[in-house]
Each structure stands twice: as structure tokens, then as C-alpha cells.
Design an enzyme around this catalytic site. Structure first.
Site, short mmCIF file in Angstrom:
data_model
loop_
_atom_site.label_atom_id
_atom_site.label_comp_id
_atom_site.label_asym_id
_atom_site.label_seq_id
_atom_site.Cartn_x
_atom_site.Cartn_y
_atom_site.Cartn_z
N CYS A 113 -4.57 2.24 -3.75
CA CYS A 113 -3.50 2.75 -3.20
C CYS A 113 -2.21 1.75 -3.46
O CYS A 113 -1.50 1.61 -2.47
CB CYS A 113 -3.58 3.13 -1.63
N ASP A 118 3.09 -3.83 8.10
CA ASP A 118 1.88 -3.31 8.04
C ASP A 118 0.60 -4.27 8.04
O ASP A 118 0.59 -5.26 7.23
CB ASP A 118 1.60 -2.96 6.57
N HIS A 174 0.75 -1.13 0.20
CA HIS A 174 0.12 -0.09 -0.03
C HIS A 174 0.89 1.14 -0.05
O HIS A 174 2.02 1.21 0.60
CB HIS A 174 -0.78 -0.07 1.32
N LYS A 180 -10.74 -0.56 10.07
CA LYS A 180 -10.79 -2.13 9.08
C LYS A 180 -11.06 -3.19 10.07
O LYS A 180 -11.58 -4.16 9.62
CB LYS A 180 -9.74 -2.48 8.32
N GLN A 207 -4.50 -5.20 6.93
CA GLN A 207 -5.42 -6.19 6.62
C GLN A 207 -5.37 -7.64 7.03
O GLN A 207 -6.19 -8.39 7.08
CB GLN A 207 -4.98 -6.30 5.03
#
Length: 413
Positions: free
Chosen positions: A371, A207, A130, A233, A210
Site C-alpha cells: 500500500c 499516522d 501508506h 497492529k 506503525q
């Protein structure tokens, strides 16, 4: 408990009743919400927790000694405790509360990476990242005279781990990789990557935006140095998130933002700062948001990730199978291990046109570059459609999505 038993134990219809927005209609159609990788819907428990904060104990945190201030501080700091336990941090003081992953990665970029970078140094990331795990590194690398390198992926959308390891050369001062791709759903082997980084003394940032909504995360077991996550999220209000970091890194990092609450004493001849994590939390935080995040964690734990994962994996398999039945469909990302995200295109149709027409059928999917411009460039497309699923989605919704896709495809052919 096996996966099948867990999936059967997840009463999705009961769960859906907990999410007010899922009962909406749009354009006269029952809503099918398949944009969960962008932001999840919120259960009533989260909405009510935020409402209760504003109705019953709205006050600023930390400074007040009055009753409301103490209640607000207890709730806000309680969210830190709960989130630290949720990701198995060794201490609550390893968790900096942020507005999301973007703030978390920028904090590491400017407070950890920039002071250490020298001309000729490099930061290693991957093609599937991302922009929030690319652009901050480019900005600080440019200032320091360093470079950003990207490890390649294969056509299945999997990181070529051996190439990533080969690129961990002596000039690399930080490695950054997504746990789960927001476009492909690919799950990266973080433990293996972290092990190789440790062998070379290279800190690793992950990261986790997700990953956290779909699977249990244990930062100690993963072995990384930094882990960033986003609340919106994972059933929580927008403007919430966190950076987990090893204690030694937080102790050595200077503050990134200055202002109130991150200080011990301010004098014009010099200011002394609070201990981590508070020295990174200047200003009034999103108190209500973190009250909501605390309620979201309770909700996840009431269901259990084993049951969530089993249901989502069955739903992903079913949706992928049904999507392959649609003539002219090209699916991007078919990694061996995926979370419930499917990016695709239909021959002869623009992604934005399809998404617009699907919306008129009540189906919310994402279209665009997500993104992730470098990933789009790798696949040679300007954009894709993305259907991203959650534990509150159903097979019936998948069927409605496929039916709607068939209708709009005919309109565009």
C-alpha cells in the site's frame, strides 16, 4: 535501566507461550511469523477478554440501563480511558474510537480538511506514506480544487526534512506524515516537523499505525494536531483504532457519519449533535474489539516499552546483519533510526515467488507494494519482500528465515 538490562529482562520464551498462534506449524514446518507490520498476533489475554465479553456481558453500549448494558458500556468507555492514558492525551474526550487509521484519516479529510479547502490550496504529505495517508487527501482535494504535494526522501529512506519544511508554503492547509514507515521502518522526526508546522499555523496529522506497537507515544510531547492509530497492529482485534485530536479541532468539526448515538435530539426541522468525541461515533461500535484493545494495553504495560524496544532493536540489527550475508540481497531503507521492519529483494527473483516459497518453509513474510505505490516508484521496483519483527520474535527465528531464504533462492537461480 540501560537497554541491555531491559533486553535481558524480556523473557521472550515465556512471552511466546502467551501467543497461541505462534506454536502453529504450516506446511509441516514451525511457523516463523514475520508479518507483524501487517497485523500482530494476539496474546491469550486479549482473546480471553473478547471471549469473556461475549460469554458474560454481551450487550449494546450507551442506550441500555440494564446490568449487562452498563457492564458493556463501562468496559467500552474504559478502553477509551486506557487508550487516552496510553498516548498521554489531556482528556478522554480528545479520542474518537474508530475502526482503524483509515477511518481516522478519512474523518479528518472530510470533516476537517474539506470544509476548509479552497481552489489553489494544498495538502502536504511525503513519498513514503501508506495509501491511507494519501488517497483520502486526493479525494477531498479533487472536490475542492486543491492539490496534494509530496515531500521527497533520500536513498536511505529518510525524509528530507528541510525540503518538507520548504514545502510548507502558505497554500498548505494541512500536513500529513507517517510516524514510522510501514515499508522502510524509518522513524520520522515528528517533534521537529510539528514545530515547523506550528510556526506557520499549519495543522499536522500523524499516522501512528506503525509507531504505537514499538515505542511509547506522547501526543502532547509530539506537538501534532491529529494522531491516528490502528489496534490490530498492536495486539488488538481487527476493526479497532482511534483518532486523537486537539479539542478545538473536534469542537469545530461537523459529524462525518450520521445515525444513532451521535445526536442529542433529532427533529425534522433540525438535529442537534452530541459533544465530541461521541458526535463522530455513529452506530453500534466494535465493543468486543475495544474490550480486547484494553487487554492489549495492559499486556504492553506489563512488559514495558523500554524492554520491548531494546529487544526489537537488537533483533533488527541481527536480522539486518544476517540478511546482508545472502548473495544478491538489496535492502530498502537504512535510516539512522528505524523500527524492526526490513524491506528487501534478491537479485533474479520476483518478490511474490520468494514469499510463496518461503511460506512453504513455514516463514510468513509480506510481498507486494505494501500500500505504498509512490515509494515503490521512488525505488524503481514494483514490489519488495518485507520482514517485520515484533517483541515475541527470536534470533532463532531469524536464523530459520535466513536458512529458508537460502534454500528458496537456490531454487529460483
Amino acid at each position: 535501566m540501560n537497554m541491555q538490562t531491559s533486553a535481558a529482562a524480556l523473557d521472550v520464551q515465556r512471552i511466546r507461550a502467551d501467543f497461541p498462534l505462534l506454536s502453529r506449524s504450516v506446511h509441516g514446518k514451525s511457523l516463523v511469523y514475520f508479518d507483524n507490520a501487517n497485523t500482530s498476533q494476539k496474546p491469550a489475554a486479549v482473546i480471553e477478554a473478547v471471549d469473556r465479553y461475549y460469554r458474560e456481558y454481551n450487550a449494546n453500549v450507551s442506550r441500555a440501563v440494564h446490568f449487562l448494558g452498563e457492564e458493556a458500556t463501562s468496559a467500552y468507555e474504559g478502553a477509551r480511558d486506557k487508550l487516552a492514558a496510553f498516548i498521554n492525551a489531556t482528556s478522554r474526550n480528545e479520542l474518537v474510537l474508530t475502526s482503524g487509521t483509515t477511518q481516522a484519516t478519512n474523518l479528518v479529510a472530510y470533516s476537517f480538511a474539506l470544509p476548509r479547502l479552497q481552489p489553489g490550496d494544498a495538502i502536504l504529505t511525503t513519498v513514503m506514506e501508506h495509501h491511507a495517508n494519501i488517497v483520502p487527501w486526493q479525494l477531498v482535494a479533487q472536490r475542492a480544487g486543491a492539490t496534494v504535494k509530496a515531500a521527497p526522501i533520500n536513498e536511505r529512506g529518510e525524509l528530507i526534512v528541510e525540503r518538507f519544511v520548504e514545502l510548507l508554503t502558505p497554500e498548505v492547509k494541512l500536513a500529513c506524515v507517517t510516524h514510522v514507515s510501514n515499508v522502510l521502518g524509518t522513524v520520522n522526526p515528528i517533534r521537529e516537523i510539528a514545530r515547523e508546522c506550528r510556526k506557520r499555523g499549519i495543522p499536522l496529522l500523524v499516522d501512528g499505525s506503525q509507531a504505537v506497537p514499538h515505542r511509547p507515544v506522547d501526543v502532547q510531547a509530539l506537538g501534532c494536531d491529529f494522531y491516528a492509530l490502528t489496534g490490530h497492529k498492536m495486539l488488538s482485534p481487527t476493526g479497532t483504532g482511534a483518532l486523537w485530536a486537539k479539542k478545538e479541532h473536534l469542537a469545530a468539526m461537523p459529524p462525518f457519519f450520521g445515525g444513532g448515538e451521535m445526536i442529542r435530539e433529532v427533529r425534522f426541522d433540525g438535529t442537534t449533535f452530541a459533544e465530541p468525541p461521541h458526535k463522530f461515533e455513529a452506530g453500534t461500535p466494535n465493543i468486543a474489539g475495544f474490550v480486547g484493545l484494553s487487554a492489549a494495553i495492559d499486556y504492553y504495560q506489563s512488559l514495558g516499552f523500554e524492554a520491548i524496544h531494546a529487544h526489537e532493536q537488537q533483533l533488527l540489527a541481527y536480522a539486518t546483519e544476517r540478511l546482508r550475508e545472502v548473495p544478491g540481497v538489496r535492502i530498502f531503507g537504512e535510516a539512522a533510526e528505524k523500527e524492526p521492519v526490513i524491506s528487501f529483494l534478491v537479485d533474479g527473483a520476483q518478490a511474490t515467488d520468494l514469499a510463496t516459497l518461503l511460506d512453504l518453509q513455514g516463514v510468513a513474510v509480506r510481498s507486494g507494494h505494501h500500500c505504498a505505490h509512490p515509494l515503490m516508484q521512488f525505488f524503481g521496483v514494483p514490489a519488495t519482500l518485507r520482514a517485520s519483527l515484533a517483541f515475541y520474535n527470536t534470533r532463532e527465528e531469524v536464523d530459520a528465515f535466513i536458512e529458508a531464504l537460502g534454500k528458496v533462492r537456490k531454487l529460483l537461480m
